[in-house]
Design a protein around this motif. Sequence first.
Motif, PDB file in Angstrom:
ATOM      1  N   GLY A   1     -31.689 -18.626   0.129  1.00 59.22           N
ATOM      2  CA  GLY A   1     -32.380 -18.001  -0.998  1.00 59.22           C
ATOM      3  C   GLY A   1     -33.490 -17.078  -0.530  1.00 59.22           C
ATOM      4  O   GLY A   1     -33.660 -15.977  -1.068  1.00 59.22           O
ATOM      5  N   LEU A   2     -34.257 -17.495   0.448  1.00 59.87           N
ATOM      6  CA  LEU A   2     -35.328 -16.636   0.980  1.00 59.87           C
ATOM      7  C   LEU A   2     -34.756 -15.339   1.553  1.00 59.87           C
ATOM      8  O   LEU A   2     -35.311 -14.263   1.352  1.00 59.87           O
ATOM      9  CB  LEU A   2     -36.108 -17.371   2.075  1.00 59.87           C
ATOM     10  N   LYS A   3     -33.658 -15.472   2.262  1.00 59.82           N
ATOM     11  CA  LYS A   3     -33.039 -14.278   2.872  1.00 59.82           C
ATOM     12  C   LYS A   3     -32.493 -13.360   1.789  1.00 59.82           C
ATOM     13  O   LYS A   3     -32.690 -12.144   1.835  1.00 59.82           O
ATOM     14  CB  LYS A   3     -31.939 -14.715   3.848  1.00 59.82           C
ATOM     15  N   VAL A   4     -31.796 -13.925   0.814  1.00 60.22           N
ATOM     16  CA  VAL A   4     -31.196 -13.115  -0.245  1.00 60.22           C
ATOM     17  C   VAL A   4     -32.278 -12.419  -1.068  1.00 60.22           C
ATOM     18  O   VAL A   4     -32.126 -11.245  -1.426  1.00 60.22           O
ATOM     19  CB  VAL A   4     -30.296 -13.988  -1.141  1.00 60.22           C
TER      20      VAL A   4
ATOM     21  N   ILE B   1     -38.546  -9.045  11.456  1.00 61.39           N
ATOM     22  CA  ILE B   1     -38.261  -9.940  10.330  1.00 61.39           C
ATOM     23  C   ILE B   1     -39.596 -10.429   9.784  1.00 61.39           C
ATOM     24  O   ILE B   1     -40.482 -10.809  10.558  1.00 61.39           O
ATOM     25  CB  ILE B   1     -37.387 -11.133  10.790  1.00 61.39           C
ATOM     26  N   PRO B   2     -39.771 -10.445   8.467  1.00 56.28           N
ATOM     27  CA  PRO B   2     -41.023 -10.933   7.902  1.00 56.28           C
ATOM     28  C   PRO B   2     -41.322 -12.373   8.333  1.00 56.28           C
ATOM     29  O   PRO B   2     -40.405 -13.196   8.473  1.00 56.28           O
ATOM     30  CB  PRO B   2     -40.795 -10.868   6.392  1.00 56.28           C
ATOM     31  N   LEU B   3     -42.584 -12.676   8.535  1.00 55.01           N
ATOM     32  CA  LEU B   3     -43.015 -13.980   9.044  1.00 55.01           C
ATOM     33  C   LEU B   3     -42.461 -15.147   8.233  1.00 55.01           C
ATOM     34  O   LEU B   3     -41.876 -16.078   8.792  1.00 55.01           O
ATOM     35  CB  LEU B   3     -44.546 -14.057   9.070  1.00 55.01           C
ATOM     36  N   GLY B   4     -42.656 -15.114   6.921  1.00 59.46           N
ATOM     37  CA  GLY B   4     -42.234 -16.240   6.087  1.00 59.46           C
ATOM     38  C   GLY B   4     -40.747 -16.512   6.178  1.00 59.46           C
ATOM     39  O   GLY B   4     -40.313 -17.656   6.339  1.00 59.46           O
ATOM     40  N   THR B   5     -39.955 -15.469   6.111  1.00 59.42           N
ATOM     41  CA  THR B   5     -38.503 -15.614   6.188  1.00 59.42           C
ATOM     42  C   THR B   5     -38.071 -16.037   7.587  1.00 59.42           C
ATOM     43  O   THR B   5     -37.279 -16.974   7.752  1.00 59.42           O
ATOM     44  CB  THR B   5     -37.807 -14.293   5.798  1.00 59.42           C
ATOM     45  N   GLY B   6     -38.579 -15.362   8.598  1.00 62.62           N
ATOM     46  CA  GLY B   6     -38.185 -15.664   9.973  1.00 62.62           C
ATOM     47  C   GLY B   6     -38.542 -17.076  10.385  1.00 62.62           C
ATOM     48  O   GLY B   6     -37.725 -17.794  10.963  1.00 62.62           O
ATOM     49  N   TYR B   7     -39.759 -17.485  10.067  1.00 58.88           N
ATOM     50  CA  TYR B   7     -40.176 -18.835  10.441  1.00 58.88           C
ATOM     51  C   TYR B   7     -39.378 -19.881   9.686  1.00 58.88           C
ATOM     52  O   TYR B   7     -38.968 -20.895  10.260  1.00 58.88           O
ATOM     53  CB  TYR B   7     -41.681 -19.008  10.187  1.00 58.88           C
TER      54      TYR B   7
END
Length: 104
Positions: free
Chosen positions: A99-102, A53-59
């Motif tokens: 929103g970040l996930k979508v 999972i990308p850092l920004g989204t996962g964190y």
Amino acid sequence: MAWVVLVISGLLETAWAAALHSSQGFTRLWPSVIFGVTLALSMAGLAFALRTIPLGTGYAVWVSIGVVGTALIGMFVLGEGFSVPKALCLLAIVAGVVGLKVLH
């Protein structure tokens, strides 16, 4: 699998925050032990999830689960008080992370 681990890790973040509060500054043994164990498991799960999972989204997901969960414990278990403005702020956090996930 990474998303399941990430959600569990976020719930563990809520658990370690609650245990930290209960430890009363690490003066109580079992809440302090629970804090350490749940903290380590939460971080390990986050590290595992961030492999795919990308850092920004996962964190953001991990932190938001911890923030919302901890706030709900504060409101409904520790008597910090519930209000509509607080609920709307928590919903805004959830909406931002969704929103970040979508948009990922």
